[in-house]
Design an enzyme around this catalytic site. Structure first.
Site, PDB file in Angstrom:
ATOM      1  N   GLU A  93       0.842  -1.203   0.000  1.00 60.65           N
ATOM      2  CA  GLU A  93       0.000   0.000   0.000  1.00 60.65           C
ATOM      3  C   GLU A  93       0.873   1.248   0.000  1.00 60.65           C
ATOM      4  O   GLU A  93       1.984   1.227   0.523  1.00 60.65           O
ATOM      5  CB  GLU A  93      -0.880   0.010   1.259  1.00 60.65           C
ATOM      6  CG  GLU A  93      -2.346  -0.292   1.002  1.00 60.65           C
ATOM      7  CD  GLU A  93      -3.084   0.832   0.283  1.00 60.65           C
ATOM      8  OE1 GLU A  93      -2.469   1.627  -0.455  1.00 60.65           O
ATOM      9  OE2 GLU A  93      -4.310   0.898   0.459  1.00 60.65           O
ATOM     10  N   ASP A  94       0.350   2.324  -0.555  1.00 69.35           N
ATOM     11  CA  ASP A  94       1.085   3.582  -0.511  1.00 69.35           C
ATOM     12  C   ASP A  94       1.030   4.198   0.883  1.00 69.35           C
ATOM     13  O   ASP A  94       2.044   4.568   1.451  1.00 69.35           O
ATOM     14  CB  ASP A  94       0.545   4.569  -1.566  1.00 69.35           C
ATOM     15  CG  ASP A  94      -0.968   4.736  -1.537  1.00 69.35           C
ATOM     16  OD1 ASP A  94      -1.650   4.100  -0.704  1.00 69.35           O
ATOM     17  OD2 ASP A  94      -1.500   5.504  -2.358  1.00 69.35           O
ATOM     18  N   ASP A  97      -4.067   5.508   6.175  1.00 65.69           N
ATOM     19  CA  ASP A  97      -4.564   6.752   6.766  1.00 65.69           C
ATOM     20  C   ASP A  97      -5.591   6.366   7.839  1.00 65.69           C
ATOM     21  O   ASP A  97      -5.218   6.025   8.952  1.00 65.69           O
ATOM     22  CB  ASP A  97      -5.143   7.582   5.616  1.00 65.69           C
ATOM     23  CG  ASP A  97      -5.576   8.972   6.007  1.00 65.69           C
ATOM     24  OD1 ASP A  97      -5.035   9.518   6.973  1.00 65.69           O
ATOM     25  OD2 ASP A  97      -6.461   9.537   5.330  1.00 65.69           O
ATOM     26  N   PHE A 146      -1.541  16.087   4.128  1.00 68.30           N
ATOM     27  CA  PHE A 146      -1.914  15.443   2.875  1.00 68.30           C
ATOM     28  C   PHE A 146      -0.700  15.535   1.959  1.00 68.30           C
ATOM     29  O   PHE A 146      -0.195  16.613   1.677  1.00 68.30           O
ATOM     30  CB  PHE A 146      -3.139  16.092   2.225  1.00 68.30           C
ATOM     31  CG  PHE A 146      -3.697  15.224   1.145  1.00 68.30           C
ATOM     32  CD1 PHE A 146      -4.565  14.186   1.448  1.00 68.30           C
ATOM     33  CD2 PHE A 146      -3.313  15.408  -0.177  1.00 68.30           C
ATOM     34  CE1 PHE A 146      -5.051  13.343   0.463  1.00 68.30           C
ATOM     35  CE2 PHE A 146      -3.799  14.563  -1.181  1.00 68.30           C
ATOM     36  CZ  PHE A 146      -4.665  13.537  -0.858  1.00 68.30           C
ATOM     37  N   ARG A 159       1.401  12.244  -9.314  1.00 71.57           N
ATOM     38  CA  ARG A 159       1.931  10.898  -9.066  1.00 71.57           C
ATOM     39  C   ARG A 159       3.370  10.762  -9.552  1.00 71.57           C
ATOM     40  O   ARG A 159       4.111   9.920  -9.068  1.00 71.57           O
ATOM     41  CB  ARG A 159       1.080   9.847  -9.795  1.00 71.57           C
ATOM     42  CG  ARG A 159      -0.344   9.702  -9.268  1.00 71.57           C
ATOM     43  CD  ARG A 159      -0.980   8.450  -9.846  1.00 71.57           C
ATOM     44  NE  ARG A 159      -2.421   8.395  -9.677  1.00 71.57           N
ATOM     45  CZ  ARG A 159      -3.050   7.976  -8.578  1.00 71.57           C
ATOM     46  NH1 ARG A 159      -2.361   7.585  -7.532  1.00 71.57           N
ATOM     47  NH2 ARG A 159      -4.361   7.948  -8.522  1.00 71.57           N
TER      48      ARG A 159
HETATM   49  P1  IMP Z   1      -7.596   5.013   4.288  1.00 70.03           P
HETATM   50  O1  IMP Z   1      -8.679   4.089   3.878  1.00 70.03           O
HETATM   51  O2  IMP Z   1      -8.141   6.244   4.974  1.00 70.03           O
HETATM   52  O3  IMP Z   1      -6.497   4.366   5.098  1.00 70.03           O
HETATM   53  O4  IMP Z   1      -6.998   5.628   2.975  1.00 70.03           O
HETATM   54  C1  IMP Z   1      -6.074   4.989   2.237  1.00 70.03           C
HETATM   55  C2  IMP Z   1      -5.986   5.582   0.857  1.00 70.03           C
HETATM   56  O5  IMP Z   1      -6.318   6.969   0.826  1.00 70.03           O
HETATM   57  C3  IMP Z   1      -4.571   5.507   0.404  1.00 70.03           C
HETATM   58  O6  IMP Z   1      -4.293   4.277  -0.216  1.00 70.03           O
HETATM   59  C4  IMP Z   1      -4.472   6.684  -0.544  1.00 70.03           C
HETATM   60  O7  IMP Z   1      -4.887   6.301  -1.833  1.00 70.03           O
HETATM   61  C5  IMP Z   1      -5.432   7.698   0.031  1.00 70.03           C
HETATM   62  N1  IMP Z   1      -4.729   8.684   0.876  1.00 70.03           N
HETATM   63  C6  IMP Z   1      -4.738   8.784   2.215  1.00 70.03           C
HETATM   64  N2  IMP Z   1      -3.966   9.788   2.644  1.00 70.03           N
HETATM   65  C7  IMP Z   1      -3.419  10.338   1.540  1.00 70.03           C
HETATM   66  C8  IMP Z   1      -2.490  11.416   1.318  1.00 70.03           C
HETATM   67  O8  IMP Z   1      -1.968  12.093   2.233  1.00 70.03           O
HETATM   68  N3  IMP Z   1      -2.185  11.674   0.022  1.00 70.03           N
HETATM   69  C9  IMP Z   1      -2.689  10.962  -1.023  1.00 70.03           C
HETATM   70  N4  IMP Z   1      -3.547   9.933  -0.864  1.00 70.03           N
HETATM   71  C10 IMP Z   1      -3.913   9.638   0.412  1.00 70.03           C
HETATM   72 MG    MG Z   2      -4.035   3.764  -2.172  1.00 78.05          MG
END
Ligand code: IMP
Ligand code: MG
Length: 169
Positions: A93-94, A97, A146, A159
């Site tokens: 995963e990138d 959050d 962010f 990206r």
């Molecule tokens: P989560 O479900 O809230 O954990 O969100 C995960 C996904 O939200 C990540 O895989 C990203 O694609 C996107 N995301 C969350 N935070 C960021 C950020 O700071 N920048 C860009 N994408 C984010």
């Molecule tokens: Mg993602």
């Protein structure tokens, strides 16, 4: 936009993560699953840093429309090509959050009978977590910014940046 993690910093850490994974999976053949699209840059660098035979697959979920905040809603947009039965799966995963995306994904993948199931995330924002999920390999823990670049986007842009930068003026 302010550089949070430079290209060199990212590369050095990803190589370290690859070495760690190669040690942990010695004698096995990990199956890496890239969560599109944000994890693509990280996945290609990480896979090359793991000096073991391995396989790759890709899946896409959508949890963000075009906003910078999680909706909590996760949709499977593209499924895997290959099954997971008996495999040593690492979800790449990138960023973790709120954890909602990964929580959903892990539940889906667990039902497909992998031998082991772990997570490698380049970034983690623990202060934003809504569900606690184990992240086995974390590149960098960051504050609640962010960020974009090195695969991460805002409205599908940025990206291609080599560094990870804090989005904003
Ligand atoms: P989560 O479900 O809230 O954990 O969100 C995960 C996904 O939200 C990540 O895989 C990203 O694609 C996107 N995301 C969350 N935070 C960021 C950020 O700071 N920048 C860009 N994408 C984010
Ligand atoms: Mg993602």
């Amino acid at each position: 936009m302010k550089v949070l993690l430079s290209h060199d910093t990212l590369q050095a850490r990803v190589v370290e993560m690859g070495r760690q994974i190669a040690q942990d999976y010695a004698g096995r053949e990990p199956h890496l699953i890239c969560v599109l699209k944000g994890a693509c840059s990280f996945m290609t660098d990480l896979a090359r840093a793991i000096e073991l035979p391995l396989t790759l697959d890709y899946m896409a979920v959508s949890s963000y429309g075009s906003a910078t905040r999680s909706s909590g809603e996760v949709r499977l947009v593209k499924d895997l090509d290959q099954g997971l039965d008996g495999r040593d799966v690492i979800v790449v995963e990138d960023i973790v959050d709120t954890g909602l995306t990964l929580n959903y994904l892990l539940n889906v993948l667990r039902q497909r009978g992998p031998r082991t199931l772990r997570v490698a995330a380049l970034l983690s924002k623990p202060s934003r977590r809504l569900v606690q999920i184990p992240v086995d390999y974390v590149g960098f823990t960051i504050d609640d910014h962010f960020v974009v670049g090195y695969g991460l986007d805002y409205n599908e842009k940025y990206r291609n940046l080599r560094d990870i930068v804090v989005y904003g003026p």
